[in-house]
Design an enzyme around this catalytic site. Structure first.
Site, PDB file in Angstrom:
ATOM      1  N   CYS A 338      -1.668  -5.661  -0.269  1.00  0.00           N
ATOM      2  CA  CYS A 338      -2.598  -5.900  -1.386  1.00  0.00           C
ATOM      3  C   CYS A 338      -2.223  -7.097  -2.265  1.00  0.00           C
ATOM      4  CB  CYS A 338      -2.765  -4.657  -2.258  1.00  0.00           C
ATOM      5  SG  CYS A 338      -2.022  -3.168  -1.651  1.00  0.00           S
ATOM      6  N   ARG A 367       8.855  -0.617   5.170  1.00  0.00           N
ATOM      7  CA  ARG A 367       9.290   0.323   4.139  1.00  0.00           C
ATOM      8  C   ARG A 367      10.526   1.054   4.631  1.00  0.00           C
ATOM      9  NH1 ARG A 367       3.356   2.835   2.764  1.00  0.00           N
ATOM     10  NH2 ARG A 367       2.343   0.816   2.454  1.00  0.00           N
ATOM     11  N   GLN A 385      -0.788  -2.149   9.242  1.00  0.00           N
ATOM     12  CA  GLN A 385      -1.966  -1.460   8.713  1.00  0.00           C
ATOM     13  C   GLN A 385      -3.227  -2.202   9.132  1.00  0.00           C
ATOM     14  OE1 GLN A 385      -0.760  -1.739   4.531  1.00  0.00           O
ATOM     15  NE2 GLN A 385      -0.647   0.495   4.504  1.00  0.00           N
ATOM     16  N   ASP A 387      -5.678  -3.136   7.542  1.00  0.00           N
ATOM     17  CA  ASP A 387      -5.894  -3.176   6.102  1.00  0.00           C
ATOM     18  C   ASP A 387      -7.102  -4.035   5.733  1.00  0.00           C
ATOM     19  OD1 ASP A 387      -5.186  -2.334   3.637  1.00  0.00           O
ATOM     20  OD2 ASP A 387      -3.302  -3.452   3.521  1.00  0.00           O
ATOM     21  N   HIS A 389      -9.092  -5.418   1.796  1.00  0.00           N
ATOM     22  CA  HIS A 389      -9.279  -5.282   0.354  1.00  0.00           C
ATOM     23  C   HIS A 389     -10.616  -5.877  -0.020  1.00  0.00           C
ATOM     24  CE1 HIS A 389      -4.933  -4.820   0.845  1.00  0.00           C
ATOM     25  NE2 HIS A 389      -5.125  -3.870  -0.044  1.00  0.00           N
ATOM     26  N   LYS A 473      -7.697   8.107  -4.420  1.00  0.00           N
ATOM     27  CA  LYS A 473      -8.130   7.774  -3.062  1.00  0.00           C
ATOM     28  C   LYS A 473      -8.879   8.911  -2.390  1.00  0.00           C
ATOM     29  CE  LYS A 473      -3.471   8.817  -1.437  1.00  0.00           C
ATOM     30  NZ  LYS A 473      -2.682   8.845  -0.252  1.00  0.00           N
ATOM     31  N   HIS A 519      -9.123  -0.603  -1.624  1.00  0.00           N
ATOM     32  CA  HIS A 519      -8.180  -0.722  -0.509  1.00  0.00           C
ATOM     33  C   HIS A 519      -8.673   0.239   0.570  1.00  0.00           C
ATOM     34  CE1 HIS A 519      -4.754  -1.863  -3.394  1.00  0.00           C
ATOM     35  NE2 HIS A 519      -5.640  -1.325  -4.197  1.00  0.00           N
TER      36      HIS A 519
HETATM   37 ZN   LIG Z   1      -3.949  -2.248  -0.565  1.00  0.00          ZN
END
Ligand SMILES: [Zn+2]
Ligand SMILES: [Zn+2]
Length: 643
Positions: A338, A367, A385, A387, A389, A473, A519
């Site tokens: 992000c 992580r 991910q 991912d 945004h 979320k 997200h």
């Molecule tokens: Zn994010």
């Protein structure tokens, strides 16, 4: 003198009872059959004992084995039985905590110098059933803090638990000859526990912290019928066969290397092909939905994560900064994409007419996980991910959120996950300091999610305290072919990061405003998703996803040339398979191809070479007979195109 109270049941009907009636009393007044099945009850949204007196008007839900909370009470009570039986064999053991879990229950025990092993399982199970047969009732009663501490003077774990409780809120539970510190939620008596299995014993740290003493976590499961246990154990067997760590190795999808580092998966060619197919599928769907792909680096300046709040939140517990040869520069392996995408947004000035901007990236993040927590592809230290945004105006938020829900549902449907529930994960109202951002922003974000889920007709459950630290979320939990629940995709609403990154757009009044950010990741991560897909399909992927949709099996060297021609023809249509040129008998080649779960086997010999045909065999189905090359080509193209 008893007054009357009104009890409202889930179907809306209202019944009158004398004050002090218990849920069991209500069940008995309806039917004896129901009373036999009642395990627990919820009174005004709080789970209580079936014997708890009700003294005011209330909504009452009676819980049976068919309710998740009914099972929870059953397994929570079974944990008491487990602890009781352990203490009978190990009177010096120290009990700690023993909750119900999604499937069964466990108890963490400090066995001191004594050893506890698989060899104990059998006698523990027998003892639990023997104790269950006594039909002992569970009775929950208050205890003063001083008395509770006195009772557990020799147990430092329970002492620590009690010290964190308020005097006046401490309860013990006794059944038969056994007492435990407990908050409640029991079945009426032990007699309904008819089948028990101790499943496993594993190391676990007190309070999950590796600096604390190691305990033994004893896992068990119990059922009201022997038949249920038998079925459950069969399911476990099947799950073992489908374990993605086992299948991933057998099928050559991924591996780990100690030299590279634990928790860092290496995708082998077949796994990489599968992953690429999934990525292509999602990219196409995203393109249609107006997303733009971006690419950003795997590391970022420490300041980036200080701005985003990730450093303050996770810095100390994660990978430590990378230092450059020059002084003063510190970089972090990125824990999330992000912050990078916020900076992508910032590269231009936007007006309200340009929004929404939707940036997507298969972004790899890192992580730190304790080594004991690592598990195949589902718990790793580096993962990618799917991912994206989305940056939009507050007015666009609801529609954007609904569009994302549509995309997630499209992905699930295409991949055969049609049984799912969604969870709205909100902030813990008693622990607001764990989250960043104003109350106002949180309230706006939370109500947007609730409304979008409602308008889309999603079946949702609400969980407090499960939100991300920057926003609430919507999580999608799918059920796989074995009925197990997995958390997959997630969509989050965030008013906070755009403020922290000072993102703006120009409104129609020429003033600057802060956009809202969404997200989202439908798969969650590629690693986790492939793991779940492997276990869901047992490695039998739909043809369009199969890394090797066909294999050509020449019956001898003489037909290799023809085999290559077959393979080439399909390759021209972007369908890539294998050819088995080994000097092996055809029967062996077929067996190996079946083991590799390759959908189509194309056997070619003299007859096929002469006729311009292939003899087709389908994995798990057997012979489909001889087809011309053209016929087979049409067939496989059509099947792949379904998705
Ligand atoms: Zn994010
Ligand atoms: Zn209890």
């Amino acid at each position: 003198m008893n007054s009357m109270i009104n009890i409202t049941l889930p179907d809306g009907s209202v019944r009158q009872y004398e004050s002090g009636i218990s849920p069991m009393g209500i069940a008995l007044s309806i039917s004896e059959g129901l009373a036999r099945n009642v395990l627990s009850a919820v009174v005004n949204d709080i789970q209580v004992e079936s014997t708890t007196p009700i003294t005011e008007d209330a909504n009452v839900q009676l819980l049976t084995w068919n309710d998740d909370l009914g099972k929870k009470a059953f397994w929570h009570s079974s944990a008491h039985l487990l602890a009781q039986s352990i203490m009978e064999f190990y009177p010096n053991a120290k009990l700690t905590i023993g909750p119900a879990i999604e499937n069964g229950f466990y108890y963490d025990v400090d066995f001191g110098d004594e050893s506890f092993s698989d060899a104990d399982f059998d006698r523990i199970e027998k003892k639990m059933l023997e104790n269950a047969k006594k039909k002992a009732e569970f009775s929950l009663y208050p205890v003063s803090k001083a008395d509770a501490l006195k009772e557990y003077a020799n147990n430092e774990y329970k002492t620590e638990l009690i010290e964190n409780l308020n005097d006046g809120e401490i309860t013990f539970c006794t059944h038969d000859n056994f007492t435990d510190l407990c908050r409640g939620g029991h079945i009426p008596n032990t007699g309904v526990v008819k089948a028990v299995k101790v499943l496993n014993a594993a190391g676990a740290y007190w309070r999950g912290d590796e600096k604390n003493p190691q305990l033994t976590r004893v896992y068990g499961i119990s059922f009201p019928k022997q038949k249920d246990l038998t079925e459950y154990l069969e399911l476990l067997e099947e799950a073992k066969k489908r374990d993605h760590r086992k299948l991933g190795k057998e099928l050559g999808f991924f591996t780990f290397s100690e030299k590279v580092g634990q928790g860092l998966p290496l995708w082998l060619p077949k796994g990489a092909t599968l992953r690429r197919k999934l990525e292509n599928f999602l990219m196409k769907a995203q393109q249609k939905a107006g997303y733009e792909m971006v690419i950003t680096p795997h590391i970022g300046h420490k300041d980036l994560y200080v701005t985003s709040g990730h450093y303050a939140k996770y810095g100390a517990d994660s990978f430590q900064p990378i230092h450059t040869p020059n002084e003063g520069e510190e970089f972090l392996l990125r824990p999330m994409n992000c912050p990078h995408h916020c900076e992508v947004y910032k590269s231009s000035q936007w007006s309200y007419r340009d929004l929404p901007k939707r940036y997507a990236e298969f972004g790899t993040v890192y992580r730190y996980e304790q080594s004991g927590e690592l598990h195949g592809l589902t718990r790793v230290r580096g993962f990618t991910q799917d991912d994206a945004h989305l940056f939009c105006t507050p007015d666009q938020l609801l529609d954007e959120f609904k569009n994302v829900i549509d995309l997630v549902l499209y992905v699930f449907n295409t991949l055969g996950f049609d049984d799912f529930v969604t969870q709205v994960s909100l902030r813990d109202p008693d622990n607001k300091e764990k989250y960043i951002g104003s109350d106002e922003n949180w309230e706006k974000a939370e109500s947007a999610i609730i409304q979008a889920a409602k308008e889309k007709g999603l079946k949702t459950i609400v969980e407090y305290g499960e939100a991300a630290f920057y926003g609430p979320k919507l999580d999608f939990m799918v059920k796989d072919a074995l009925g197990r629940r997995w958390q997959l995709g997630t969509i989050q609403v965030d008013y906070n990061l755009p403020e922290r990154f000072e993102l703006t757009y120009m409104g129609s009044d020429n003033k600057q405003y802060t956009p809202v950010m969404i997200h989202r990741a439908p798969f969650g991560s590629m690693e986790r998703f492939v793991a779940i897909l492997l276990e869901h399909t047992a490695g039998n992927f739909p043809l369009w996803l199969s890394p090797e949709p066909f294999i050509v099996l020449p019956i001898s060297e003489k037909y290799e040339e023809y085999g290559k021609k077959v393979s080439k023809l399909l390759e021209n249509h972007d369908i890539r398979g294998l050819i088995d040129n080994r000097n092996e008998k055809t029967g062996k080649k077929i067996r190996d191809a079946e083991m590799s779960k390759i959908p189509y086997m194309l056997i070619v010999g003299e007859k096929e070479a002469e006729n311009g045909t292939v003899s087709v065999r389908k994995h798990g189905e057997g012979d489909l007979g001889e087809m011309t090359l053209e016929e087979f080509k049409e067939k496989i193209i059509k099947e792949i195109e379904i998705n």
